[in-house]
Design an enzyme around this catalytic site. Structure first.
Site, short mmCIF file in Angstrom:
data_model
loop_
_atom_site.label_atom_id
_atom_site.label_comp_id
_atom_site.label_asym_id
_atom_site.label_seq_id
_atom_site.Cartn_x
_atom_site.Cartn_y
_atom_site.Cartn_z
N ASP A 407 -18.31 -6.25 5.15
CA ASP A 407 -18.58 -5.57 3.42
C ASP A 407 -20.09 -6.17 3.20
O ASP A 407 -20.20 -6.91 2.68
CB ASP A 407 -17.55 -5.15 3.27
N GLU A 410 -25.60 -5.01 3.02
CA GLU A 410 -26.68 -4.21 3.69
C GLU A 410 -28.26 -4.97 2.92
O GLU A 410 -29.05 -4.79 3.47
CB GLU A 410 -27.02 -2.42 3.25
N ASP A 481 -18.49 3.84 5.11
CA ASP A 481 -17.53 5.33 4.11
C ASP A 481 -18.49 6.93 4.13
O ASP A 481 -19.15 7.19 3.56
CB ASP A 481 -18.12 5.09 2.65
C1 GLC Z 1 -17.08 -0.17 0.35
C2 GLC Z 1 -16.24 -0.17 1.94
C3 GLC Z 1 -14.98 0.73 2.42
C4 GLC Z 1 -13.94 -0.44 1.45
C5 GLC Z 1 -14.74 -0.88 -0.27
C6 GLC Z 1 -13.75 -0.86 -1.07
O1 GLC Z 1 -17.42 0.55 0.40
O2 GLC Z 1 -17.29 0.84 3.07
O3 GLC Z 1 -14.37 0.34 3.67
O4 GLC Z 1 -13.12 0.10 1.20
O5 GLC Z 1 -16.14 -0.78 -0.25
O6 GLC Z 1 -14.14 -2.32 -0.62
#
Ligand code: GLC
Length: 751
Positions: A407, A410, A481
């Protein structure tokens, strides 16, 4: 970009160097259907991050220069190029497919400084008003009927015509509405379709790029980039499926995943301690809703430090994995790239010692902020850094972790975007953030994939948020998200279909919506719509309403169970589609236009999709609706729930009370199914059912151990099932090097 008069050409193998007054252009014939157009305005090398190895095949090419025009023909395509690099591409029948727009861009955006200041002061996005001078630009003529598909995860509708987009991987926590031109992924692959022809364009440039599909002017579409080369592939093909096949031939197909990864997953940010996870897992088993994993979001780490474990809240490392493993739960944990700045923390110390983190222009390690506070960014473009990162997964795999969720890659940064000049590498070559931003997630996924493969020998289960063209070789994706909004449920179909057509077959949304509060009805309709989402996970955010099905009462639980079980019934069909997709590049979830490309009624169909060719799904996507219109294309269809036979080529009205997701089986199909289980591996699959229609049909079914690469050495069984109209089954074992089923049962719909 200026080219001037076309002067001369020469050939070296499959490369054709065309000299203009101002610039050299190189055409490379990759296959008779794939031609690369390359203007080395930045560097003489391609530096493709999407394409691995030389894809060119020997083929017959004729080239000549006549009347100042360079002409090149393969068996499938003809390219004619004139002065100023004005290019036309024709198919073998002489149909004009693509043509450069001769007049250039006609709209100049000129806004006074004063107006710009006012707009900016009020918080408007003015970037769009400033773009007059792109370093890289190609403008193509747009006819009246072209539709555009692909481009990965972009917001909005299936057909991208009349919209503009950007490729700059962006962490967008706000609602993903159509005014967001860029989300998490950059996949500059476009399918251009008209009733009479289809082709693809892949713009292989990782710098910030822009695609305008008739918004600026209905007479043209353009591709532009801030930097890099003009480096694009024209992809021919006699059908949309062939165009996708050609694109995935170049950038790779989605590999066959482990079977269990196609089951159901639950997550929430955050389950804050071991007890939370234990409780959720126990509820799934108690309520008999199948589930493979309760995923571990960032709270399992010690102060959000990657490759650590928070023993205080999550008990001894591995304890919970072993305990929940007994009832079939497979641990999947999140790993972010941002590495906490903390002398004494081994990842930080090792990375600093070896110079593995990105640096600023003065040679200092670049620091920004992510979950752990001050954080540094591994320079994943370097093999050495990827190897180091990959190896650190040993800590997790030895504890029993079965999947890694990448995650914030980017990469996300809380103190403003990384400056463009932060130093990164592409292999040994030193470059910067401007070039590597869009491939940060790509290389992180590669590091994870390679690490897991080496450590476990299994087909790695990687999930990533950010990626570039070609990342499908290493990772599945989710759409980031989203929010608990009906408009986001509606976007599920175009977004996943376009991701699928862009090579990313293993994709899904956060079921129920990540941010904001879901409702019983929205969650119910979402699980129905998502039942064939290749990646199938319910996830929600801190602060949003809890989103496990039992939070909403018995009716929701019962419907939820019905659909998750339905998913498990269709697992062998979905798995077969992945097996086929590894070879032909086609996704599991498909827009109708992919198989009914001569039927204009499918071109803008945002609310239905196909699973393979044989199942049509038309979920309810509107609050309060208990019926919907369904378009059934040409052919015979059978209502999955009632068995009713319907002749397609028309719209029908289907009642859809809250527990019904309208689904249709294509006449002539044979669909393999299993009895549902609580999790993959609960018991061996000894019985296969074949769902068919009174028209009979045929299907090739693949069966293997569902986990490792043994199938590539031949350890699998391949069946050809032929069912007659009266239900008689003929089975041919096309390959027999894995176990066979004890029982095969034909289930005829409507009988
Ligand atoms: C980001 C991710 C989400 C995750 C959060 C905390 O917002 O897109 O899926 O739960 O980070 O890690």
């Amino acid at each position: 970009m200026e080219y001037g008069k076309l002067l001369s050409w020469k050939q070296e193998d499959n490369r054709f160097m065309i000299q203009f007054e101002e610039q050299q252009v190189i055409l490379s014939v990759i296959t008779p259907d794939i031609i690369n157009f390359f203007v080395p305005c930045w560097d003489k090398e391609h530096y493709s991050k999407a394409i691995e190895g030389d894809k060119s095949q020997p083929c017959t090419v004729e080239a000549s220069l006549e009347n100042g025009q360079f002409r090149l023909s393969t068996d499938k395509l003809t390219v004619i190029i004139g002065d100023e690099f004005m290019t036309d591409v024709y198919d073998a029948d002489g149909t004009l497919l693509l043509s450069d727009y001769r007049q250039g861009r006609t709209v100049k955006k000129t806004v006074s400084k004063q107006i710009l200041d006012i707009l900016q002061a009020e918080g408007h996005d003015i970037s769009n008003l400033l773009r007059n001078d792109y370093k890289v630009l190609t403008v193509k003529a747009l006819g009246k009927t072209e539709c555009f598909y692909g481009l990965g995860d972009k917001t909005g509708f299936l057909n991208k015509r009349n919209y503009e987009y950007e490729n700059w991987n962006s962490d967008i926590p706000q609602a993903h509405n159509e005014d967001y031109h860029a989300l998490y992924k950059s996949i500059p692959f476009l399918i251009c379709h008209r009733e009479e022809s289809t082709y693809g364009l892949f713009f292989d440039n990782t710098f910030h790029s822009y695609i305008d599909l008739g918004k600026e002017n209905p007479e043209y579409f353009y591709y532009a980039a801030d930097d890099g080369n003009l480096d694009y592939y024209f992809l021919g093909g006699s059908s949309m499926a062939e165009v996708i096949g050609n694109y995935t031939y170049l950038t790779g197909t989605t590999p066959l995943p482990q079977l269990w990864t196609l089951g159901y997953h639950q997550c929430r940010w955050g389950y804050e301690c071991a007890e939370d996870i234990r409780e959720v897992a126990t509820m799934y088993r108690q309520l008999q809703i199948p589930c493979e994993s309760v995923q571990y979001d960032i709270d399992y780490m010690d102060h959000f430090k990657v490759f650590t474990w928070n023993e205080e809240k999550y008990e001894k490392p591995g304890k919970l994995f072993a305990e929940l493993g007994e009832s079939g739960f497979k641990p999947v944990v999140i790993i972010d790239p941002g590495t906490k700045v903390e002398p004494g923390y081994s990842m930080y110390d090792e990375g600093m010692e070896h110079g593995y983190f990105a640096q600023d222009v003065n040679g200092e390690t670049y620091v920004n902020e992510v979950w752990p506070g001050d954080a540094v960014y591994p320079d994943f473009g370097r093999q050495e850094v990827r190897d180091w990162w990959g190896e650190h997964h040993r800590f997790l795999t030895e504890l029993g972790v079965r999947g890694i969720w990448n995650d914030m890659n980017e990469p996300a940064s809380f103190r403003g975007e990384l400056p463009k000049d932060v130093v990164f590498h592409d292999g040994e070559r030193t470059t910067n953030h401007a070039e590597m931003h869009n491939v940060y997630g790509h290389y992180m996924s590669k590091a994870t994939f390679d690490g897991l493969k080496k450590l476990t020998g299994k087909r790695p289960f990687v999930i990533t948020r950010a990626c570039y063209a070609g990342t499908q070789k290493y990772s599945s994706v989710w759409t980031g998200d989203n929010q608990s909004l009906w408009s986001h449920l509606q976007m599920l179909i175009p977004q996943l279909c376009n991701l699928g057509m862009s090579g990313f077959s293993l994709a899904g949304t956060d079921i129920g919506g990540f941010g904001a509060d879901t409702t019983p009805e929205l969650l119910t309709r979402w699980i129905e719509a998502a039942v064939f989402s290749p990646f199938f996970r319910n996830h929600s955010a801190k602060g949003a309403r809890r989103q496990e099905p039992w939070q909403f009462g018995d009716e929701v639980v019962d419907i939820y169970r019905k659909y998750v079980e339905l998913r498990y019934r269709f697992l062998p069909y979905i798995y077969d589609l992945f097996y086929q997709g590894e070879q032909n590049g086609l996704p599991v979830m498909r827009p109708l236009v992919l198989h009914y490309e001569n039927d204009p009624k499918t071109y803008n169909l945002n609310s239905e999709f196909l699973v393979g060719e044989n199942i049509l799904v038309a979920p309810v996507l509107e609050q309060g609706a208990t019926a919907r219109m369904v378009y059934l294309p040409e052919g015979t269809w059978y209502d999955y729930w009632t068995g009713e036979r319907i002749e397609g080529g028309c719209n029908i009205l289907r009642g859809a009370p809250i527990d019904v997701c309208p689904m249709y089986i294509r006449g002539g199909s044979v669909i393999p199914m299993y009895e549902p289980v609580q999790y993959v591996g609960e018991k061996p699959y000894r019985k296969l059912m074949l769902l068919t229609t009174p028209m009979g049909g045929e299907w090739v079914h693949f069966h293997d151990n569902g986990e490792d690469y043994a199938y590539r050495q031949g350890a699998y069984t391949l069946y050809r099932f032929t069912v007659d109209a009266d239900g008689t089954l003929t089975t041919t074992l096309m390959h027999d090097d894995y176990e066979t089923y004890d029982q095969i049962e034909v289930v005829m719909i409507g009988k």
